[in-house]
Scaffold this active site. Sequence first.
Site, PDB file in Angstrom:
ATOM      1  N   GLU A 201     -16.086 -17.049  16.470  1.00 52.70           N
ATOM      2  CA  GLU A 201     -15.063 -16.337  17.235  1.00 52.70           C
ATOM      3  C   GLU A 201     -14.386 -15.255  16.392  1.00 52.70           C
ATOM      4  O   GLU A 201     -14.112 -14.157  16.883  1.00 52.70           O
ATOM      5  CB  GLU A 201     -14.045 -17.333  17.802  1.00 52.70           C
ATOM      6  CG  GLU A 201     -14.671 -18.203  18.891  1.00 52.70           C
ATOM      7  CD  GLU A 201     -13.765 -19.285  19.458  1.00 52.70           C
ATOM      8  OE1 GLU A 201     -14.157 -19.906  20.455  1.00 52.70           O
ATOM      9  OE2 GLU A 201     -12.668 -19.521  18.896  1.00 52.70           O
TER      10      GLU A 201
ATOM     11  N   TYR B  67     -16.641 -16.892  25.991  1.00 57.65           N
ATOM     12  CA  TYR B  67     -16.723 -18.196  26.664  1.00 57.65           C
ATOM     13  C   TYR B  67     -18.159 -18.586  27.007  1.00 57.65           C
ATOM     14  O   TYR B  67     -18.375 -19.393  27.909  1.00 57.65           O
ATOM     15  CB  TYR B  67     -15.857 -18.188  27.923  1.00 57.65           C
ATOM     16  CG  TYR B  67     -14.382 -18.418  27.649  1.00 57.65           C
ATOM     17  CD1 TYR B  67     -13.952 -19.545  26.937  1.00 57.65           C
ATOM     18  CD2 TYR B  67     -13.407 -17.538  28.114  1.00 57.65           C
ATOM     19  CE1 TYR B  67     -12.607 -19.775  26.681  1.00 57.65           C
ATOM     20  CE2 TYR B  67     -12.050 -17.768  27.873  1.00 57.65           C
ATOM     21  CZ  TYR B  67     -11.664 -18.895  27.158  1.00 57.65           C
ATOM     22  OH  TYR B  67     -10.330 -19.129  26.921  1.00 57.65           O
TER      23      TYR B  67
ATOM     24  N   ASN C 220      -3.166 -21.409  30.941  1.00 58.42           N
ATOM     25  CA  ASN C 220      -2.660 -22.233  29.826  1.00 58.42           C
ATOM     26  C   ASN C 220      -2.357 -21.427  28.569  1.00 58.42           C
ATOM     27  O   ASN C 220      -2.273 -21.980  27.474  1.00 58.42           O
ATOM     28  CB  ASN C 220      -3.596 -23.421  29.565  1.00 58.42           C
ATOM     29  CG  ASN C 220      -4.986 -22.992  29.135  1.00 58.42           C
ATOM     30  OD1 ASN C 220      -5.244 -21.804  28.950  1.00 58.42           O
ATOM     31  ND2 ASN C 220      -5.877 -23.949  28.951  1.00 58.42           N
TER      32      ASN C 220
ATOM     33  N   HIS D  64      -5.588 -19.673  23.467  1.00 54.67           N
ATOM     34  CA  HIS D  64      -6.896 -20.198  23.055  1.00 54.67           C
ATOM     35  C   HIS D  64      -6.872 -20.489  21.561  1.00 54.67           C
ATOM     36  O   HIS D  64      -6.266 -19.748  20.794  1.00 54.67           O
ATOM     37  CB  HIS D  64      -7.995 -19.158  23.328  1.00 54.67           C
ATOM     38  CG  HIS D  64      -9.292 -19.504  22.657  1.00 54.67           C
ATOM     39  ND1 HIS D  64     -10.194 -20.370  23.220  1.00 54.67           N
ATOM     40  CD2 HIS D  64      -9.800 -19.151  21.439  1.00 54.67           C
ATOM     41  CE1 HIS D  64     -11.215 -20.521  22.384  1.00 54.67           C
ATOM     42  NE2 HIS D  64     -11.008 -19.792  21.304  1.00 54.67           N
TER      43      HIS D  64
ATOM     44  N   LYS E 175      -3.489 -15.467  25.664  1.00 52.80           N
ATOM     45  CA  LYS E 175      -4.162 -14.942  26.850  1.00 52.80           C
ATOM     46  C   LYS E 175      -3.199 -14.049  27.649  1.00 52.80           C
ATOM     47  O   LYS E 175      -1.977 -14.064  27.390  1.00 52.80           O
ATOM     48  CB  LYS E 175      -4.654 -16.122  27.697  1.00 52.80           C
ATOM     49  CG  LYS E 175      -5.678 -17.021  26.969  1.00 52.80           C
ATOM     50  CD  LYS E 175      -6.090 -18.178  27.872  1.00 52.80           C
ATOM     51  CE  LYS E 175      -6.989 -19.164  27.160  1.00 52.80           C
ATOM     52  NZ  LYS E 175      -7.338 -20.325  28.020  1.00 52.80           N
TER      53      LYS E 175
HETATM   54  P1  ADP Z   1      -9.718 -25.219  25.453  1.00 54.05           P
HETATM   55  O1  ADP Z   1      -9.207 -23.837  25.788  1.00 54.05           O
HETATM   56  O2  ADP Z   1      -8.595 -26.223  25.384  1.00 54.05           O
HETATM   57  O3  ADP Z   1     -10.603 -25.231  24.229  1.00 54.05           O
HETATM   58  P2  ADP Z   1     -12.119 -25.421  27.148  1.00 54.05           P
HETATM   59  O4  ADP Z   1     -12.919 -24.781  26.054  1.00 54.05           O
HETATM   60  O5  ADP Z   1     -12.647 -26.675  27.769  1.00 54.05           O
HETATM   61  O6  ADP Z   1     -10.622 -25.737  26.683  1.00 54.05           O
HETATM   62  O7  ADP Z   1     -11.926 -24.384  28.327  1.00 54.05           O
HETATM   63  C1  ADP Z   1     -11.651 -23.045  28.052  1.00 54.05           C
HETATM   64  C2  ADP Z   1     -10.647 -22.535  29.041  1.00 54.05           C
HETATM   65  O8  ADP Z   1     -11.198 -22.607  30.360  1.00 54.05           O
HETATM   66  C3  ADP Z   1      -9.353 -23.348  29.133  1.00 54.05           C
HETATM   67  O9  ADP Z   1      -8.422 -23.031  28.125  1.00 54.05           O
HETATM   68  C4  ADP Z   1      -8.865 -22.979  30.513  1.00 54.05           C
HETATM   69  O10 ADP Z   1      -8.225 -21.716  30.481  1.00 54.05           O
HETATM   70  C5  ADP Z   1     -10.156 -22.841  31.292  1.00 54.05           C
HETATM   71  N1  ADP Z   1     -10.458 -24.070  32.022  1.00 54.05           N
HETATM   72  C6  ADP Z   1     -10.896 -25.243  31.514  1.00 54.05           C
HETATM   73  N2  ADP Z   1     -11.062 -26.161  32.476  1.00 54.05           N
HETATM   74  C7  ADP Z   1     -10.729 -25.545  33.640  1.00 54.05           C
HETATM   75  C8  ADP Z   1     -10.694 -25.947  34.998  1.00 54.05           C
HETATM   76  N3  ADP Z   1     -11.030 -27.183  35.360  1.00 54.05           N
HETATM   77  N4  ADP Z   1     -10.289 -25.034  35.915  1.00 54.05           N
HETATM   78  C9  ADP Z   1      -9.949 -23.793  35.566  1.00 54.05           C
HETATM   79  N5  ADP Z   1      -9.953 -23.343  34.298  1.00 54.05           N
HETATM   80  C10 ADP Z   1     -10.344 -24.202  33.342  1.00 54.05           C
END
Ligand code: ADP
Length: 169
Positions: free
Chosen positions: A146, A69, A132, A135, A29
């Site tokens: 994807e 997303y 974070n 992805h 990202k």
């Molecule tokens: P992952 O990326 O681990 O598969 P998710 O699909 O649940 O997790 O969420 C996608 C992305 O949305 C996360 O990587 C993170 O960047 C963001 N995200 C998830 N939960 C939150 C939250 N509570 N607040 C802000 N951003 C979030």
Amino acid sequence: VFTLPVAAYMLQDQEAHAAEMERTFIAIKPDGGQRGLVAEIICRFERKGFKLVAIKMLVPSKEFAQKHYDDLKEKPFFDGLCEFLSSGPVIAMVWEGEGVIKYGRKLIGATDPQKSEPGTIRGDLAVVVGRNIIHGSDGLETAKNEINLWFQPQELVSYTSNAENWIYA
Ligand code: ADP
């Protein structure tokens, strides 16, 4: 006369091997790129033994981020997340290997870096869930969707790595 069974055997072997190969979509990202973590992240997948089969750098539009997303569109953080993903360069990749979808998620760590184990990418390199850095597809269907969303079929490179016989038994 003698080459046919050998060739057939080798083909079967290759096909069996190829059938076990999975592909996953991994994206660094904008925060990962801005923080200079591209090589560090690629290195972790590469040294594990996974094979890079596609890579490109792009700034996705917000509409594209919304498509990526789409399953999170009801979440309160959806808009901010899509804004963020489209705020700078993303390194989009496809990695191949046995179990790469599930193990890729292990290398990445839990969604919230506060809950990611040390040794994982998010555990070692990130602090908050909204930044974070990486992805990774969370299942076979998601991975296929994807990869199709981010890449054209001709952008995926099929090749034999010389290391494969040293990585797989
Ligand atoms: P992952 O990326 O681990 O598969 P998710 O699909 O649940 O997790 O969420 C996608 C992305 O949305 C996360 O990587 C993170 O960047 C963001 N995200 C998830 N939960 C939150 C939250 N509570 N607040 C802000 N951003 C979030």
